[in-house]
Design a protein around this motif. Sequence first.
Motif, short mmCIF file in Angstrom:
data_model
loop_
_atom_site.label_atom_id
_atom_site.label_comp_id
_atom_site.label_asym_id
_atom_site.label_seq_id
_atom_site.Cartn_x
_atom_site.Cartn_y
_atom_site.Cartn_z
N HIS A 50 0.83 -1.21 0.00
CA HIS A 50 0.00 0.00 0.00
C HIS A 50 0.86 1.26 0.00
O HIS A 50 2.00 1.24 0.47
CB HIS A 50 -0.90 0.03 1.24
CG HIS A 50 -1.96 -1.02 1.22
ND1 HIS A 50 -1.71 -2.31 1.62
CD2 HIS A 50 -3.25 -0.98 0.81
CE1 HIS A 50 -2.83 -3.02 1.48
NE2 HIS A 50 -3.77 -2.24 0.99
N GLU A 51 0.27 2.32 -0.49
CA GLU A 51 0.85 3.64 -0.27
C GLU A 51 -0.16 4.48 0.49
O GLU A 51 -1.35 4.14 0.53
CB GLU A 51 1.29 4.30 -1.57
CG GLU A 51 0.21 4.48 -2.60
CD GLU A 51 0.76 5.02 -3.91
OE1 GLU A 51 1.59 5.95 -3.89
OE2 GLU A 51 0.33 4.53 -4.97
N TYR A 52 0.31 5.57 1.07
CA TYR A 52 -0.49 6.31 2.04
C TYR A 52 -0.53 7.79 1.67
O TYR A 52 0.51 8.42 1.46
CB TYR A 52 0.10 6.13 3.44
CG TYR A 52 0.18 4.66 3.81
CD1 TYR A 52 -0.90 4.01 4.39
CD2 TYR A 52 1.32 3.91 3.50
CE1 TYR A 52 -0.85 2.65 4.68
CE2 TYR A 52 1.38 2.55 3.78
CZ TYR A 52 0.30 1.93 4.37
OH TYR A 52 0.35 0.58 4.64
N PHE A 53 -1.75 8.33 1.61
CA PHE A 53 -1.97 9.75 1.34
C PHE A 53 -2.34 10.39 2.68
O PHE A 53 -3.34 10.01 3.31
CB PHE A 53 -3.10 9.90 0.33
CG PHE A 53 -3.49 11.32 0.03
CD1 PHE A 53 -2.65 12.17 -0.68
CD2 PHE A 53 -4.72 11.82 0.46
CE1 PHE A 53 -3.02 13.48 -0.96
CE2 PHE A 53 -5.10 13.14 0.18
CZ PHE A 53 -4.24 13.97 -0.53
N VAL A 54 -1.52 11.33 3.12
CA VAL A 54 -1.71 11.89 4.47
C VAL A 54 -2.82 12.94 4.48
O VAL A 54 -2.80 13.89 3.69
CB VAL A 54 -0.40 12.51 5.01
CG1 VAL A 54 -0.59 13.04 6.42
CG2 VAL A 54 0.73 11.48 4.98
N ILE A 55 -3.79 12.76 5.37
CA ILE A 55 -4.89 13.72 5.55
C ILE A 55 -4.56 14.66 6.72
O ILE A 55 -4.72 15.88 6.62
CB ILE A 55 -6.21 12.96 5.86
CG1 ILE A 55 -6.61 12.08 4.67
CG2 ILE A 55 -7.33 13.93 6.23
CD1 ILE A 55 -6.95 12.83 3.40
N PHE A 75 9.85 13.33 5.19
CA PHE A 75 8.73 13.65 6.08
C PHE A 75 7.48 13.66 5.21
O PHE A 75 7.53 14.09 4.06
CB PHE A 75 8.91 15.03 6.72
CG PHE A 75 10.05 15.11 7.69
CD1 PHE A 75 10.05 14.38 8.87
CD2 PHE A 75 11.15 15.91 7.42
CE1 PHE A 75 11.10 14.46 9.77
CE2 PHE A 75 12.22 15.99 8.30
CZ PHE A 75 12.19 15.26 9.48
N ALA A 76 6.36 13.21 5.74
CA ALA A 76 5.11 13.24 4.96
C ALA A 76 4.05 13.99 5.75
O ALA A 76 3.58 13.53 6.80
CB ALA A 76 4.65 11.83 4.62
N MET A 77 3.71 15.16 5.25
CA MET A 77 2.71 16.03 5.88
C MET A 77 1.40 15.95 5.09
O MET A 77 1.36 15.28 4.06
CB MET A 77 3.28 17.44 5.91
CG MET A 77 4.43 17.54 6.93
SD MET A 77 5.22 19.16 6.94
CE MET A 77 6.08 19.12 5.39
N PRO A 78 0.33 16.64 5.53
CA PRO A 78 -0.94 16.55 4.81
C PRO A 78 -0.82 16.80 3.31
O PRO A 78 -0.10 17.72 2.89
CB PRO A 78 -1.80 17.61 5.49
CG PRO A 78 -1.33 17.56 6.91
CD PRO A 78 0.18 17.39 6.79
N THR A 79 -1.48 15.98 2.53
CA THR A 79 -1.51 15.91 1.05
C THR A 79 -0.21 15.34 0.46
O THR A 79 -0.03 15.40 -0.76
CB THR A 79 -1.85 17.26 0.34
OG1 THR A 79 -0.71 18.10 0.39
CG2 THR A 79 -3.06 17.93 0.96
N TRP A 80 0.67 14.79 1.29
CA TRP A 80 1.83 14.10 0.75
C TRP A 80 1.55 12.61 0.73
O TRP A 80 0.73 12.11 1.49
CB TRP A 80 3.08 14.37 1.60
CG TRP A 80 3.54 15.78 1.54
CD1 TRP A 80 2.81 16.90 1.27
CD2 TRP A 80 4.88 16.24 1.76
NE1 TRP A 80 3.58 18.01 1.32
CE2 TRP A 80 4.86 17.64 1.61
CE3 TRP A 80 6.08 15.60 2.06
CZ2 TRP A 80 6.00 18.41 1.75
CZ3 TRP A 80 7.22 16.38 2.21
CH2 TRP A 80 7.17 17.77 2.04
N TRP A 81 2.30 11.92 -0.14
CA TRP A 81 2.18 10.47 -0.27
C TRP A 81 3.43 9.83 0.32
O TRP A 81 4.53 10.35 0.16
CB TRP A 81 2.07 10.08 -1.73
CG TRP A 81 0.85 10.59 -2.42
CD1 TRP A 81 0.63 11.87 -2.86
CD2 TRP A 81 -0.32 9.84 -2.77
NE1 TRP A 81 -0.59 11.96 -3.46
CE2 TRP A 81 -1.20 10.72 -3.43
CE3 TRP A 81 -0.70 8.52 -2.60
CZ2 TRP A 81 -2.44 10.32 -3.90
CZ3 TRP A 81 -1.93 8.11 -3.08
CH2 TRP A 81 -2.80 9.01 -3.73
#
Lengths: 196, 196
Positions: A50-55, A75-81
């Motif tokens: 899976h990959e993850y889209f940060v809300i 780093f993965a912040m909101p709207t990053w994958w």
Amino acid sequence: MALATDILKEHISKTVSLTDEEFAHFSSHFKPLSFRKGQAVISEGDLVDHEYFVIEGCLKAFYINDEIKMHILQFAMPTWWTSDYEALYNKTKAKINVDCITDAEVLCLSNADREKLCKEIHPVEHFFRWRTNKGYVAAQRRLLSLMNNDAKTRYEELLKLYPQLYNLVPKHLIAAYLGVSRETLSRLYNSNRNVM
Amino acid sequence: MALATDILKEHISKTVSLTDEEFAHFSSHFKPLSFRKGQAVISEGDLVDHEYFVIEGCLKAFYINDEIKMHILQFAMPTWWTSDYEALYNKTKAKINVDCITDAEVLCLSNADREKLCKEIHPVEHFFRWRTNKGYVAAQRRLLSLMNNDAKTRYEELLKLYPQLYNLVPKHLIAAYLGVSRETLSRLYNSNRNVM
């Protein structure tokens, strides 16, 4: 999860136009997940599907070497994958870890569903091509910076690109991203504050 | 240029199936170009409008810093693609240079034509998405290696990934790729030969 879907819609709309029907089909393949601060999303050795889209919240993708030193890849912040893309694309075991710096809400998409959606809806394939193009350029830019710039310049670049990071992420993790000691980061942080 | 078109056809066929008609349309957008050893393909400050698919020879993408030190971002051998992708995608001026390590034959494709082809032929968009996915993974792998591995490990990784590079590329350029001095590279090269 109406809000999460709205965030996804706004995000994809920056690159492509989907009809309401297409977007409904696209977004139906994403699963909402909640994580607690510190919780692992991917651990080294996992099979990654899976990959993850940060809300909401902030994640980190990192590698721990033989000397138990942590290197932060992203780093993965909101709207990053985020994901371990090498493991995801090549169907190999994860070499990196992904965990949550804060409590986090994400939408997760499986590899098989991404490929299916790309085949079914041409603009979705276009969207994912441009997402990767941008990721590729960012990785190359960071590579050049790592080869060429000193810690101070890399610190200032990070500050300029992601000013919001400094409120979200503890200083020792920013040091692990830049590849410097915490003491060096404190020196850079203080010297920068004096001139601002 | 029958041979160049065959090489392009074999290359794209590894990822997608195109009809003969589709491939003829696709390949008609590529222009063959010949370069002499040492000739520049992209120079820092240029507006970049093309990417290059290597048919024969070897190119390098590199950056010269303020201390006139060269950092090599990429070697491009036959069936590899090269350009300044940040400049190409963002329509900004080139920050890197691309030139020819040997005489070279390439097929060049404009940004506008790539986008047009991706829109016209869905499998072409799929092909370019997977090309970038692979590039992104390679850039992340190199980033991790640069943060984490010593020069000896990075040298051995390069040797394993691209054994043919050592016959094509002068040693000082391999040193510039690894970010080590020529003397360090000689030491690694000799110590490696002794155990093989």
